[in-house]
Design a protein around this motif. Structure first.
Motif, PDB file in Angstrom:
ATOM      1  N   LEU A  33      -9.165  -3.954 -12.667  1.00 14.81           N
ATOM      2  CA  LEU A  33      -9.231  -3.336 -11.073  1.00 14.81           C
ATOM      3  C   LEU A  33      -8.021  -4.241 -10.269  1.00 14.81           C
ATOM      4  CD1 LEU A  33     -12.976  -2.677 -10.412  1.00 14.81           C
ATOM      5  CD2 LEU A  33     -11.086  -1.071 -11.142  1.00 14.81           C
ATOM      6  N   LEU A  34      -8.177  -5.661 -10.881  1.00  7.54           N
ATOM      7  CA  LEU A  34      -7.524  -6.514  -9.931  1.00  7.54           C
ATOM      8  C   LEU A  34      -5.846  -6.615 -10.049  1.00  7.54           C
ATOM      9  CD1 LEU A  34      -7.776  -8.881  -7.976  1.00  7.54           C
ATOM     10  CD2 LEU A  34      -8.304 -10.416  -9.892  1.00  7.54           C
ATOM     11  N   LEU A  35      -5.519  -6.113 -11.494  1.00  7.89           N
ATOM     12  CA  LEU A  35      -4.027  -6.135 -11.839  1.00  7.89           C
ATOM     13  C   LEU A  35      -3.277  -5.556 -10.677  1.00  7.89           C
ATOM     14  CD1 LEU A  35      -3.881  -5.498 -15.687  1.00  7.89           C
ATOM     15  CD2 LEU A  35      -3.305  -7.440 -14.382  1.00  7.89           C
ATOM     16  N   PRO A  36      -2.072  -6.267 -10.043  1.00  4.17           N
ATOM     17  CA  PRO A  36      -1.250  -5.832  -9.053  1.00  4.17           C
ATOM     18  C   PRO A  36      -0.509  -4.416  -9.424  1.00  4.17           C
ATOM     19  CG  PRO A  36      -1.024  -8.157  -9.512  1.00  4.17           C
ATOM     20  CD  PRO A  36      -1.827  -7.724 -10.563  1.00  4.17           C
ATOM     21  N   PHE A  37      -0.659  -3.379  -8.623  1.00  9.85           N
ATOM     22  CA  PHE A  37       0.253  -2.410  -8.774  1.00  9.85           C
ATOM     23  C   PHE A  37       1.660  -2.690  -8.522  1.00  9.85           C
ATOM     24  CE2 PHE A  37      -3.904  -0.679  -7.324  1.00  9.85           C
ATOM     25  CZ  PHE A  37      -4.071   0.225  -8.171  1.00  9.85           C
ATOM     26  N   SER A  38       2.038  -3.673  -8.058  1.00  9.29           N
ATOM     27  CA  SER A  38       3.354  -3.927  -7.828  1.00  9.29           C
ATOM     28  C   SER A  38       4.067  -4.535  -8.986  1.00  9.29           C
ATOM     29  CB  SER A  38       3.742  -5.056  -6.622  1.00  9.29           C
ATOM     30  OG  SER A  38       2.861  -6.251  -7.119  1.00  9.29           O
ATOM     31  N   MET A  81      -1.154 -11.414   1.980  1.00  7.05           N
ATOM     32  CA  MET A  81      -1.264 -12.434   0.985  1.00  7.05           C
ATOM     33  C   MET A  81      -1.637 -11.650  -0.235  1.00  7.05           C
ATOM     34  SD  MET A  81      -4.253 -15.063   0.348  1.00  7.05           S
ATOM     35  CE  MET A  81      -4.764 -15.431  -1.394  1.00  7.05           C
ATOM     36  N   LYS A  82      -0.888 -11.876  -1.185  1.00  9.31           N
ATOM     37  CA  LYS A  82      -1.291 -11.131  -2.603  1.00  9.31           C
ATOM     38  C   LYS A  82      -2.018 -12.071  -3.632  1.00  9.31           C
ATOM     39  CE  LYS A  82       2.432  -7.631  -2.379  1.00  9.31           C
ATOM     40  NZ  LYS A  82       3.160  -6.722  -3.060  1.00  9.31           N
ATOM     41  N   VAL A  83      -2.727 -11.362  -4.327  1.00 13.36           N
ATOM     42  CA  VAL A  83      -3.405 -12.217  -5.420  1.00 13.36           C
ATOM     43  C   VAL A  83      -2.273 -12.924  -6.359  1.00 13.36           C
ATOM     44  CG1 VAL A  83      -4.850 -12.013  -7.467  1.00 13.36           C
ATOM     45  CG2 VAL A  83      -5.185 -10.577  -5.539  1.00 13.36           C
ATOM     46  N   SER A  84      -2.361 -13.941  -6.438  1.00 18.82           N
ATOM     47  CA  SER A  84      -1.519 -15.058  -7.098  1.00 18.82           C
ATOM     48  C   SER A  84      -1.619 -14.919  -8.615  1.00 18.82           C
ATOM     49  CB  SER A  84      -1.283 -16.237  -6.626  1.00 18.82           C
ATOM     50  OG  SER A  84      -2.378 -17.009  -6.975  1.00 18.82           O
ATOM     51  N   ASN A  85      -0.603 -15.101  -9.340  1.00 19.92           N
ATOM     52  CA  ASN A  85      -0.819 -15.159 -11.052  1.00 19.92           C
ATOM     53  C   ASN A  85      -1.717 -16.175 -11.145  1.00 19.92           C
ATOM     54  OD1 ASN A  85       1.362 -13.220 -11.049  1.00 19.92           O
ATOM     55  ND2 ASN A  85       2.905 -14.818 -11.592  1.00 19.92           N
ATOM     56  N   LEU A  86      -1.752 -17.513 -10.395  1.00 19.20           N
ATOM     57  CA  LEU A  86      -2.833 -18.420 -10.738  1.00 19.20           C
ATOM     58  C   LEU A  86      -4.222 -17.895 -10.517  1.00 19.20           C
ATOM     59  CD1 LEU A  86      -3.508 -21.266 -11.636  1.00 19.20           C
ATOM     60  CD2 LEU A  86      -3.115 -21.902  -9.109  1.00 19.20           C
ATOM     61  N   THR A  87      -4.627 -17.371  -9.365  1.00 17.72           N
ATOM     62  CA  THR A  87      -5.733 -16.791  -8.979  1.00 17.72           C
ATOM     63  C   THR A  87      -6.075 -15.694 -10.063  1.00 17.72           C
ATOM     64  OG1 THR A  87      -5.108 -17.081  -6.703  1.00 17.72           O
ATOM     65  CG2 THR A  87      -6.940 -15.304  -7.368  1.00 17.72           C
ATOM     66  N   LEU A  88      -5.262 -14.754 -10.522  1.00 16.91           N
ATOM     67  CA  LEU A  88      -5.552 -13.779 -11.567  1.00 16.91           C
ATOM     68  C   LEU A  88      -5.927 -14.457 -12.845  1.00 16.91           C
ATOM     69  CD1 LEU A  88      -5.754 -10.839 -12.130  1.00 16.91           C
ATOM     70  CD2 LEU A  88      -3.379 -11.071 -12.913  1.00 16.91           C
ATOM     71  N   PRO A 115       1.995   5.717   1.940  1.00 20.27           N
ATOM     72  CA  PRO A 115       3.282   5.921   1.829  1.00 20.27           C
ATOM     73  C   PRO A 115       4.030   5.634   0.499  1.00 20.27           C
ATOM     74  CG  PRO A 115       2.913   3.800   3.085  1.00 20.27           C
ATOM     75  CD  PRO A 115       1.685   4.489   2.774  1.00 20.27           C
ATOM     76  N   ALA A 116       5.040   6.051   0.348  1.00 21.14           N
ATOM     77  CA  ALA A 116       5.632   6.090  -1.050  1.00 21.14           C
ATOM     78  C   ALA A 116       5.872   4.685  -1.649  1.00 21.14           C
ATOM     79  CB  ALA A 116       7.043   6.675  -1.044  1.00 21.14           C
ATOM     80  N   GLU A 117       6.083   3.865  -0.747  1.00 15.70           N
ATOM     81  CA  GLU A 117       6.321   2.404  -1.121  1.00 15.70           C
ATOM     82  C   GLU A 117       4.896   1.427  -1.231  1.00 15.70           C
ATOM     83  OE1 GLU A 117       6.593   2.501   3.140  1.00 15.70           O
ATOM     84  OE2 GLU A 117       7.579   3.666   1.506  1.00 15.70           O
ATOM     85  N   TRP A 118       3.742   2.268  -1.243  1.00 12.95           N
ATOM     86  CA  TRP A 118       2.544   1.529  -1.001  1.00 12.95           C
ATOM     87  C   TRP A 118       2.248   0.259  -2.135  1.00 12.95           C
ATOM     88  CZ3 TRP A 118      -1.411   1.451  -4.450  1.00 12.95           C
ATOM     89  CH2 TRP A 118      -1.487   2.515  -5.469  1.00 12.95           C
ATOM     90  N   GLN A 119       2.904   0.869  -3.569  1.00 13.09           N
ATOM     91  CA  GLN A 119       2.549  -0.212  -4.652  1.00 13.09           C
ATOM     92  C   GLN A 119       3.177  -1.640  -4.479  1.00 13.09           C
ATOM     93  OE1 GLN A 119       3.597   2.002  -7.949  1.00 13.09           O
ATOM     94  NE2 GLN A 119       2.127   3.633  -7.917  1.00 13.09           N
TER      95      GLN A 119
END
Length: 171
Positions: free
Chosen positions: A42-47, A1-8, A97-101
């Motif tokens: 700190l919370l902004l997604p790296f992806s 589960m990733k932090v959703s835009n609504l949660t952010l 790994p390289a694709e961790w973001q």
């Protein structure tokens, strides 16, 4: 589960309300100030694409600058924090790994990993903030930055534990 835009968005709004309403009541003047708004950077997604993340990081800093002077200091310190967080996470986990973001989300961290991720970055933010806010660096500033970091981290950790961390993801 990733932090959703609504949660952010909800966390960003909550942090602004907290800073406006509770910080004056909870602050220990000249000793420690809770500034949990640091958690947003700190919370902004790296992806997310770098441009989008940078735009949001800057917009949040500018909003803080408008509402809570001194102008420019929140944005400057926040953008340093935003820029350092990936390098710091890679330092903590050199074998990522390289694709961790694409797959990483802050809610995957254990409590200890969150401490190692957030506490030093929060200290860097506070050290920059208090030093630049007073244009000096001496023992009192260092103590205030350290105590404020600990105080702020307690709020960040509370938000992380109550709303974000996947409690049963690590068995």
């Amino acid at each position: 589960m990733k932090v959703s835009n609504l949660t952010l968005s909800l966390i960003a709004g909550f942090l602004l309300l907290f800073q406006a309403s509770l910080t004056p009541l909870l602050a220990l003047p000249e000793l420690a100030w809770p500034m949990p708004y640091v958690f947003f950077w700190l919370l902004l997604p790296f992806s997310w694409p770098t441009r989008l993340s940078l735009l949001l990081a800057t917009a949040y800093g500018l909003l803080l600058d408008i509402v809570f002077p001194p102008p420019g200091l929140h944005t400057f310190c926040g953008l340093w924090l935003w820029a350092l967080r990936k390098t710091w996470l890679q330092t903590l986990h050199p074998n990522l790994p390289a694709e961790w973001q694409a797959s990483f989300s802050i809610d995957q961290l254990s409590s200890g990993e969150f401490l190692a991720y957030a506490l030093p970055l929060t200290f860097i933010h506070h050290l920059l903030y208090f030093t630049l806010g007073r244009w000096s660096l001496h023992g009192t500033i260092l103590l205030q930055a350290l105590l404020s970091t600990i105080y702020t981290f307690l709020w960040e950790w509370l938000i992380f534990e109550l709303f974000l961390r996947q409690k049963y993801a690590r068995r």
